[in-house]
Design a protein around this motif. Structure first.
Motif, short mmCIF file in Angstrom:
data_model
loop_
_atom_site.label_atom_id
_atom_site.label_comp_id
_atom_site.label_asym_id
_atom_site.label_seq_id
_atom_site.Cartn_x
_atom_site.Cartn_y
_atom_site.Cartn_z
N LEU A 1 -26.18 92.93 -22.40
CA LEU A 1 -25.94 92.54 -21.02
C LEU A 1 -25.40 91.12 -20.92
O LEU A 1 -24.51 90.84 -20.12
CB LEU A 1 -27.23 92.68 -20.20
CG LEU A 1 -27.14 92.32 -18.72
CD1 LEU A 1 -26.10 93.20 -18.01
CD2 LEU A 1 -28.50 92.44 -18.07
N ASP A 2 -25.89 90.22 -21.76
CA ASP A 2 -25.45 88.83 -21.67
C ASP A 2 -24.00 88.62 -22.11
O ASP A 2 -23.45 87.55 -21.94
CB ASP A 2 -26.39 87.89 -22.43
CG ASP A 2 -26.48 88.20 -23.92
OD1 ASP A 2 -25.81 89.14 -24.40
OD2 ASP A 2 -27.25 87.49 -24.61
N TYR B 1 -21.73 90.32 -20.64
CA TYR B 1 -21.02 90.64 -19.40
C TYR B 1 -21.33 89.68 -18.25
O TYR B 1 -20.48 89.41 -17.42
CB TYR B 1 -21.39 92.06 -18.92
CG TYR B 1 -20.88 93.15 -19.81
CD1 TYR B 1 -19.58 93.62 -19.69
CD2 TYR B 1 -21.69 93.71 -20.79
CE1 TYR B 1 -19.11 94.63 -20.51
CE2 TYR B 1 -21.23 94.72 -21.62
CZ TYR B 1 -19.94 95.18 -21.47
OH TYR B 1 -19.48 96.16 -22.29
N VAL B 2 -22.58 89.23 -18.17
CA VAL B 2 -23.03 88.51 -16.99
C VAL B 2 -24.05 87.43 -17.38
O VAL B 2 -24.83 87.64 -18.30
CB VAL B 2 -23.65 89.50 -15.97
CG1 VAL B 2 -24.83 90.21 -16.53
CG2 VAL B 2 -24.00 88.83 -14.66
N ILE C 1 -27.42 85.49 -17.45
CA ILE C 1 -28.80 85.89 -17.22
C ILE C 1 -29.64 84.64 -17.08
O ILE C 1 -29.58 83.74 -17.92
CB ILE C 1 -29.32 86.77 -18.37
CG1 ILE C 1 -28.46 88.02 -18.52
CG2 ILE C 1 -30.79 87.15 -18.14
CD1 ILE C 1 -28.82 88.89 -19.69
N THR D 1 -36.38 88.07 -15.91
CA THR D 1 -35.05 87.47 -15.87
C THR D 1 -34.31 88.03 -14.66
O THR D 1 -34.75 88.99 -14.03
CB THR D 1 -34.25 87.78 -17.15
OG1 THR D 1 -34.17 89.20 -17.32
CG2 THR D 1 -34.90 87.16 -18.37
N ILE E 1 -30.00 88.56 -13.11
CA ILE E 1 -28.58 88.34 -13.33
C ILE E 1 -28.04 87.54 -12.15
O ILE E 1 -28.54 87.67 -11.03
CB ILE E 1 -27.80 89.65 -13.54
CG1 ILE E 1 -27.84 90.52 -12.31
CG2 ILE E 1 -28.31 90.39 -14.75
CD1 ILE E 1 -26.86 91.66 -12.37
N GLU E 2 -27.05 86.74 -12.41
CA GLU E 2 -26.55 85.82 -11.39
C GLU E 2 -25.43 86.41 -10.54
O GLU E 2 -24.88 85.73 -9.70
CB GLU E 2 -26.11 84.52 -12.05
CG GLU E 2 -27.28 83.81 -12.71
CD GLU E 2 -26.91 82.47 -13.30
OE1 GLU E 2 -25.80 81.97 -13.04
OE2 GLU E 2 -27.74 81.93 -14.03
N TRP E 3 -25.09 87.66 -10.75
CA TRP E 3 -24.08 88.31 -9.92
C TRP E 3 -24.80 89.16 -8.88
O TRP E 3 -25.76 89.84 -9.17
CB TRP E 3 -23.19 89.21 -10.75
CG TRP E 3 -22.27 88.48 -11.68
CD1 TRP E 3 -22.11 87.14 -11.82
CD2 TRP E 3 -21.40 89.08 -12.63
NE1 TRP E 3 -21.20 86.87 -12.78
CE2 TRP E 3 -20.73 88.03 -13.30
CE3 TRP E 3 -21.11 90.38 -12.97
CZ2 TRP E 3 -19.80 88.26 -14.29
CZ3 TRP E 3 -20.17 90.60 -13.97
CH2 TRP E 3 -19.53 89.56 -14.61
N VAL F 1 -20.80 93.03 -8.75
CA VAL F 1 -20.95 94.08 -9.76
C VAL F 1 -20.13 95.31 -9.36
O VAL F 1 -19.43 95.91 -10.18
CB VAL F 1 -22.44 94.43 -9.97
CG1 VAL F 1 -22.59 95.64 -10.88
CG2 VAL F 1 -23.19 93.24 -10.54
N LYS G 1 -25.46 98.53 -11.03
CA LYS G 1 -26.67 97.70 -10.99
C LYS G 1 -27.74 98.50 -10.27
O LYS G 1 -27.52 99.01 -9.18
CB LYS G 1 -26.39 96.39 -10.27
CG LYS G 1 -27.59 95.48 -10.19
CD LYS G 1 -27.24 94.18 -9.46
CE LYS G 1 -28.45 93.29 -9.33
NZ LYS G 1 -28.14 92.07 -8.57
#
Length: 74
Positions: A7-8, A10-11, A13, A22, A24-26, A31, A38
């Motif tokens: 995952l990290d 792509y986006v 964390i 944790t 994700i910042e999107w 997304v 998501k």
């Protein structure tokens, strides 16, 4: 989010305030614009849905004779 790779890759964390959490910042709209998926798994209903999906996959694998080995379904 569901991804084929880590995952990290792509986006971004981030670490949440709670231990072992944790985020994700999107947001969901970003997304969606990238045609990614998501899922909010914090909701009990979504966790139940995911559990039922895994159960259905296991039943299907047994019916097809592929057992519990994920490689057998490829």
């Amino acid at each position: 989010m569901l991804t084929q790779d880590r995952l990290d890759s792509y986006v971004p964390i981030g670490n949440a305030a709670m231990d072992d959490r944790t985020f994700i910042e999107w947001d969901k709209d970003d997304v969606d614009a990238l045609n990614m998926m998501k899922v909010d798994v914090l909701a009990l209903g979504m966790l139940t849905c995911i559990r039922k999906c895994f159960d259905l996959i296991a039943v299907t694998r047994r019916a097809l004779g592929t057992g519990d080995d994920p490689a057998g379904c490829a």
